[in-house]
Design a protein around this motif. Structure first.
Motif, mmCIF file in Angstrom:
data_model
loop_
_atom_site.group_PDB
_atom_site.id
_atom_site.type_symbol
_atom_site.label_atom_id
_atom_site.label_comp_id
_atom_site.label_asym_id
_atom_site.label_seq_id
_atom_site.Cartn_x
_atom_site.Cartn_y
_atom_site.Cartn_z
ATOM 1 N N PRO A 89 0.823 -1.309 0.468
ATOM 2 C CA PRO A 89 0.262 -0.107 -0.408
ATOM 3 C C PRO A 89 0.896 1.665 -0.291
ATOM 4 O O PRO A 89 1.879 1.260 0.116
ATOM 5 N N LEU A 90 0.409 2.554 -0.209
ATOM 6 C CA LEU A 90 1.741 3.667 -0.859
ATOM 7 C C LEU A 90 0.560 4.717 0.615
ATOM 8 O O LEU A 90 -0.031 3.953 0.851
ATOM 9 N N SER A 91 1.451 5.184 0.804
ATOM 10 C CA SER A 91 1.778 6.070 2.275
ATOM 11 C C SER A 91 0.605 6.981 1.833
ATOM 12 O O SER A 91 0.132 7.163 0.899
ATOM 13 N N THR A 92 -0.562 7.291 3.089
ATOM 14 C CA THR A 92 -1.336 8.632 2.750
ATOM 15 C C THR A 92 -1.475 9.014 3.774
ATOM 16 O O THR A 92 -0.418 8.748 5.355
ATOM 17 N N VAL A 93 -2.146 10.262 4.104
ATOM 18 C CA VAL A 93 -1.667 11.239 5.365
ATOM 19 C C VAL A 93 -3.515 10.581 6.361
ATOM 20 O O VAL A 93 -4.739 10.994 5.791
ATOM 21 N N ASN A 94 -3.599 9.640 7.179
ATOM 22 C CA ASN A 94 -4.386 9.508 8.254
ATOM 23 C C ASN A 94 -4.654 11.214 8.982
ATOM 24 O O ASN A 94 -6.416 10.621 9.303
ATOM 25 N N GLU A 95 -4.499 11.606 9.327
ATOM 26 C CA GLU A 95 -4.910 12.928 10.319
ATOM 27 C C GLU A 95 -3.998 13.654 9.826
ATOM 28 O O GLU A 95 -2.921 14.452 9.493
ATOM 29 N N THR A 96 -5.221 14.975 9.627
ATOM 30 C CA THR A 96 -4.483 17.205 9.850
ATOM 31 C C THR A 96 -5.240 17.322 11.351
ATOM 32 O O THR A 96 -6.453 17.071 11.415
ATOM 33 N N ALA A 102 -4.219 23.918 3.402
ATOM 34 C CA ALA A 102 -3.062 23.152 2.525
ATOM 35 C C ALA A 102 -2.774 21.995 1.492
ATOM 36 O O ALA A 102 -4.084 21.778 1.978
ATOM 37 N N THR A 103 -1.631 21.567 2.017
ATOM 38 C CA THR A 103 -1.217 20.701 1.181
ATOM 39 C C THR A 103 -0.469 20.020 0.963
ATOM 40 O O THR A 103 0.784 20.203 0.584
ATOM 41 N N ILE A 104 -0.309 18.973 0.683
ATOM 42 C CA ILE A 104 0.952 17.887 1.177
ATOM 43 C C ILE A 104 0.785 17.131 -0.379
ATOM 44 O O ILE A 104 -0.176 16.285 -0.755
ATOM 45 N N THR A 105 1.839 17.559 -1.446
ATOM 46 C CA THR A 105 1.940 17.600 -2.502
ATOM 47 C C THR A 105 2.468 16.042 -2.763
ATOM 48 O O THR A 105 2.998 15.387 -1.551
ATOM 49 N N LYS A 106 2.692 15.108 -3.314
ATOM 50 C CA LYS A 106 2.933 13.615 -4.326
ATOM 51 C C LYS A 106 4.622 14.176 -4.172
ATOM 52 O O LYS A 106 5.622 12.607 -4.790
ATOM 53 N N ALA A 107 4.761 14.500 -4.232
ATOM 54 C CA ALA A 107 6.337 14.545 -4.156
ATOM 55 C C ALA A 107 6.576 14.139 -2.554
ATOM 56 O O ALA A 107 7.960 13.650 -2.216
ATOM 57 N N VAL A 108 6.336 14.118 -1.649
ATOM 58 C CA VAL A 108 6.465 13.747 0.003
ATOM 59 C C VAL A 108 6.616 11.940 -0.084
ATOM 60 O O VAL A 108 5.620 11.576 -1.521
ATOM 61 N N LYS A 109 7.943 11.972 -0.349
ATOM 62 C CA LYS A 109 7.825 9.745 -0.412
ATOM 63 C C LYS A 109 8.064 8.983 0.837
ATOM 64 O O LYS A 109 9.048 9.667 2.046
ATOM 65 N N ASP A 110 8.038 7.593 0.955
ATOM 66 C CA ASP A 110 7.664 7.151 1.851
ATOM 67 C C ASP A 110 9.743 6.438 2.169
ATOM 68 O O ASP A 110 10.769 6.873 1.087
ATOM 69 N N LEU A 111 10.491 6.196 3.139
ATOM 70 C CA LEU A 111 11.658 5.299 2.733
ATOM 71 C C LEU A 111 12.148 4.635 1.784
ATOM 72 O O LEU A 111 13.193 4.639 1.765
ATOM 73 N N ALA A 112 11.052 3.750 1.349
ATOM 74 C CA ALA A 112 11.379 2.747 0.176
ATOM 75 C C ALA A 112 11.139 3.480 -0.976
ATOM 76 O O ALA A 112 11.726 3.365 -1.901
ATOM 77 N N GLY A 113 11.408 5.083 -0.967
ATOM 78 C CA GLY A 113 11.066 5.818 -2.094
ATOM 79 C C GLY A 113 9.978 6.488 -3.060
ATOM 80 O O GLY A 113 9.464 6.489 -3.717
ATOM 81 N N ASN A 114 8.467 5.494 -2.243
ATOM 82 C CA ASN A 114 7.551 5.649 -3.407
ATOM 83 C C ASN A 114 6.908 6.792 -2.777
ATOM 84 O O ASN A 114 6.889 7.699 -1.369
ATOM 85 N N ILE A 122 3.514 9.019 -1.587
ATOM 86 C CA ILE A 122 2.191 9.498 -1.446
ATOM 87 C C ILE A 122 1.270 9.309 -2.625
ATOM 88 O O ILE A 122 1.570 9.593 -2.981
ATOM 89 N N ALA A 123 -0.058 8.136 -1.832
ATOM 90 C CA ALA A 123 -0.747 8.029 -3.301
ATOM 91 C C ALA A 123 -1.650 9.044 -4.072
ATOM 92 O O ALA A 123 -1.455 8.760 -5.186
ATOM 93 N N ALA A 124 -1.550 10.213 -3.351
ATOM 94 C CA ALA A 124 -2.092 11.149 -4.248
ATOM 95 C C ALA A 124 -2.117 12.714 -3.078
ATOM 96 O O ALA A 124 -1.663 12.821 -2.202
ATOM 97 N N ASP A 125 -1.821 13.748 -3.788
ATOM 98 C CA ASP A 125 -1.574 14.842 -3.345
ATOM 99 C C ASP A 125 -3.313 15.026 -2.013
ATOM 100 O O ASP A 125 -4.861 14.939 -2.618
#
Length: 357
Positions: A31-38, A107-119, A121-124
Motif C-alpha cells: 500500500p502507498l503512504s497516506t495522510v491519516n490525520e490533519t 493546506a496541501t501535501i504534494t506527491k513529492a513526499v515519499k516514504d523510506l522506500a522512495g514511494n 504518497i497515493a495522491a495529493d
C-alpha cells in the motif's frame, strides 16, 4: 543428458519469470503512504490564528522530501510563509506570522513526499480550514464606575513599606480598618494619605461613599464577566501560556491554564487597538521583568482577566487593567501603570501604581 541440457534453459527462464511476477505482485500489494490525520481537520471553522498546521502519515516518511515545496499553505492564491519540520510520522507547518482573522486557508501535501522506500504518497492531500478571531477592532471592556479607582478591592488593601499610588482607591464591603499600611487621615466620606495622590474610600465612610462603592464593585464584577465571556478568540493557548519574550499584537487571547511572563514582553499596536487576555488560572510576572508598550498602545486599552491570583515580581513593571477574581499582589518595588481591580485583596510592598490616562 541431452534432455537435461534442453530443459535447463527452460527451467531457468521459468524461475526468472516466476520471480519477476512475484516481485510485480509485491509492488502491487504494497500500500502507498497516506495522510491519516490533519490539524486542523478539513472544513474546520474558528481555528486559532496562532495554530501550527500538521499532517500525520500512515508510516515513517523520508524527511528530506517534506519541505516548504511539498507542504504548502495558502490564503487564496497567496503562499503563507512558514517553516516545515518532520518528526514521528508527523509533519508540521509553522507560519512565520499569525494567520489573519476570518480567512479560508488551504493546506496541501504534494506527491513529492515519499516514504523510506522512495514511494510517493497515493495522491495529493488537500484540506481547508477557516480562522476565527475578531474581524474588527475589539471594543474596550466597560469598567463603569470602577474606572474611578486605580485600586479597588472587596476584602482588604494591605501595604507594607512606603508605596506611591496615583489615583483613588476603594474598598467595599470591607471597612476602613481593612486598609492597612497607608497611614490614612480620615475626612468626611474619604481619607487621605501621604502615599496616595488622590483619596481613599471605604464602605463605612459617610454618604454617598457606601453607595458609590457598591456601584463600583458591581461594575467591576460586570466588567470581569464581560472580559471573560468575549467570544471568538484570535489566539488560543498562545505559547502554551509562557509568553516571555513575545510581542503581542492586538486581539483576544484565551488560556485555559495559568500564564507566566519569565522574560520581558512587548505589547505593540496603535492608540485605538484593544487587547483582552482571558486567563483561567494565575498570572505571574517574574522578578525584574518589564511589560513595554510600542506603536502607541495604551495601558487603558489592555485588559487582563485573571480567574486566579495575579502576582507581579519584585521590581517588575506591568501595564494594563487587571480584573482578578481572586487577588492581586505587587511584590517589593513592583510598578504598575493601569488599574488593580480585585474581587478579594490587593497587596502592595513599596509599590508604585499609577492610573492610565
Amino acid at each position: 543428458m541431452k534432455i537435461t541440457k534442453f530443459l535447463a534453459p527452460l527451467l531457468l527462464a521459468f524461475v526468472i519469470l516466476f520471480t519477476s511476477c512475484d516481485n510485480d505482485n509485491d509492488n502491487v500489494n504494497t500500500p502507498l503512504s497516506t495522510v491519516n490525520e490533519t490539524y486542523p481537520t478539513n472544513n474546520t471553522a474558528g481555528v486559532s490564528r496562532n495554530s501550527v498546521i500538521t499532517a500525520t502519515f500512515s508510516e515513517p516518511m523520508d524527511a528530506s522530501t517534506i519541505t516548504t515545496s511539498s507542504f504548502i499553505v495558502k490564503e487564496g492564491t497567496t503562499n503563507v510563509s512558514g517553516s516545515v519540520n518532520y518528526s514521528g510520522e508527523t509533519a508540521t507547518f509553522t507560519p512565520t506570522d499569525n494567520l489573519s482573522a476570518g480567512k479560508i486557508y488551504t493546506a496541501t501535501i504534494t506527491k513529492a513526499v515519499k516514504d523510506l522506500a522512495g514511494n510517493a504518497i497515493a495522491a495529493d492531500m488537500v484540506w481547508n480550514f477557516t480562522t476565527g478571531g475578531t474581524l474588527t477592532t475589539l471594543n474596550v471592556v466597560d469598567l463603569g464606575a470602577s474606572a474611578n479607582y486605580v485600586i479597588l478591592a472587596k476584602t482588604a488593601i494591605n501595604n507594607n513599606s512606603t508605596s506611591a499610588i496615583v489615583g483613588d482607591l476603594g474598598l467595599s464591603p470591607a471597612a476602613t480598618s481593612y486598609i492597612t499600611g497607608l497611614a490614612l487621615t480620615n475626612a468626611t466620606g474619604y481619607a487621605t494619605s501621604a502615599q496616595i495622590t488622590g483619596k481613599a474610600f471605604a464602605a463605612d465612610m459617610a454618604d454617598p461613599t457606601p453607595t458609590n462603592l457598591t456601584t463600583a464593585v458591581e461594575n467591576m464584577i460586570t466588567a470581569y464577566n464581560d472580559a471573560a465571556g468575549r467570544p471568538s478568540p484570535d489566539y488560543i493557548e498562545y505559547a502554551t501560556g509562557n509568553i516571555g519574550g513575545k510581542t503581542l499584537s492586538p486581539g483576544l487571547y484565551k488560556w485555559t491554564n495559568s500564564v507566566t511572563i519569565p522574560s520581558s514582553i512587548t505589547i505593540s499596536g496603535t492608540a485605538s487597538d484593544v487587547w483582552i487576555f482571558q486567563i483561567a488560572g494565575d498570572l505571574n510576572i517574574s522578578t525584574g521583568i518589564n511589560i513595554t508598550l510600542a506603536g502607541g498602545a495604551q495601558a487603558k486599552n489592555i485588559f487582563w482577566q485573571v480567574a486566579g491570583q495575579a502576582t507581579f515580581g519584585t521590581t517588575s513593571h506591568f501595564e494594563g487593567i487587571v480584573l482578578s477574581m481572586t487577588g492581586i499582589t505587587l511584590q517589593t518595588g513592583a510598578t504598575m501603570k493601569g488599574r488593580a481591580l480585585a474581587q478579594t485583596t490587593v497587596i502592595l510592598d513599596g509599590s508604585s501604581v499609577t492610573q492610565p490616562q
